[in-house]
Design a protein around this motif. Sequence first.
Motif, PDB file in Angstrom:
ATOM      1  N   TYR A  36      -0.782   2.543 -11.652  1.00  0.00           N
ATOM      2  CA  TYR A  36      -1.189   2.434 -10.259  1.00  0.00           C
ATOM      3  C   TYR A  36      -2.145   3.577  -9.941  1.00  0.00           C
ATOM      4  O   TYR A  36      -2.030   4.681 -10.499  1.00  0.00           O
ATOM      5  N   GLN A  38      -3.892   5.861  -6.642  1.00  0.00           N
ATOM      6  CA  GLN A  38      -3.720   6.206  -5.233  1.00  0.00           C
ATOM      7  C   GLN A  38      -4.901   7.067  -4.799  1.00  0.00           C
ATOM      8  O   GLN A  38      -5.020   8.220  -5.206  1.00  0.00           O
ATOM      9  N   GLN A  45      -2.474   1.140  -5.438  1.00  0.00           N
ATOM     10  CA  GLN A  45      -3.091  -0.105  -5.888  1.00  0.00           C
ATOM     11  C   GLN A  45      -2.811  -0.305  -7.376  1.00  0.00           C
ATOM     12  O   GLN A  45      -2.960   0.626  -8.169  1.00  0.00           O
TER      13      GLN A  45
ATOM     14  N   PHE B 105       2.636  -4.826  -3.235  1.00  0.00           N
ATOM     15  CA  PHE B 105       1.565  -4.404  -2.337  1.00  0.00           C
ATOM     16  C   PHE B 105       2.121  -3.264  -1.480  1.00  0.00           C
ATOM     17  O   PHE B 105       3.156  -3.422  -0.830  1.00  0.00           O
TER      18      PHE B 105
END
Lengths: 114, 115
Positions: A36, A38, A45, B105
């Motif tokens: 992910y 950030q 994301q 999400f």
Amino acid sequence: AQSVTQLDSHVSVSEGTPVLLRCNYSSSYSPSLFWYVQHPNKGLQLLLKYTSAATLVKGINGFEAEFKKSETSFHLTKPSAHMSDAAEYFCVVSFTGGGNKLTFGTGTQLKVEL
Amino acid sequence: EAGVAQSPRYKIIEKRQSVAFWCNPISGHATLYWYQQILGQGPKLLIQFQNNGVVDDSQLPKDRFSAERLKGVDSTLKIQPAKLEDSAVYLCASSPGQTTYFKLFFGSGTQLSVL
């Protein structure tokens, strides 16, 4: 139990040079692995994920990661860094049947210099 | 598509006060998560809901933290009373389902400072 270790808290590269962010995992079960990103003041994301299909996983923005079971690693790479890649990156582990419970690493701050 | 909405964006309180955070997930997402991200650390799961039921709250400090998702849509996380060590960013996330097939999400988070 499951955990991830991100070997570098900070990585600095020049624009246009390769990026390597290292991650080792530990999991008692068949793991699912994620990266992910950030960006400041933005939500986390998903860049890419590995869930027991192809060991080389391609993600968004030119990033990819390779699952190596023998080395318990899932390093993130990109051939050529862009200024917009500057952000914090998290390696994350979960496991099939684990209810999508994510265990995050401590993060690697990527700095991209001109 | 609207993302995960969280409010407030920032909150400053004194220790022993109470505070509440609100999260509205993406429409139709059955699974909702609250994470706590302390500065310099990765997010840690506090609680996971499937519709209006709790799936996992094993890391929620239940003596001071509570969360609800009464109608299976939006959710509230409360801290009462707050301690200095509760200073963190509180992230809400949602997904269509519970398996790793589904992407999470994340919202932008609520930054809490306890003085």
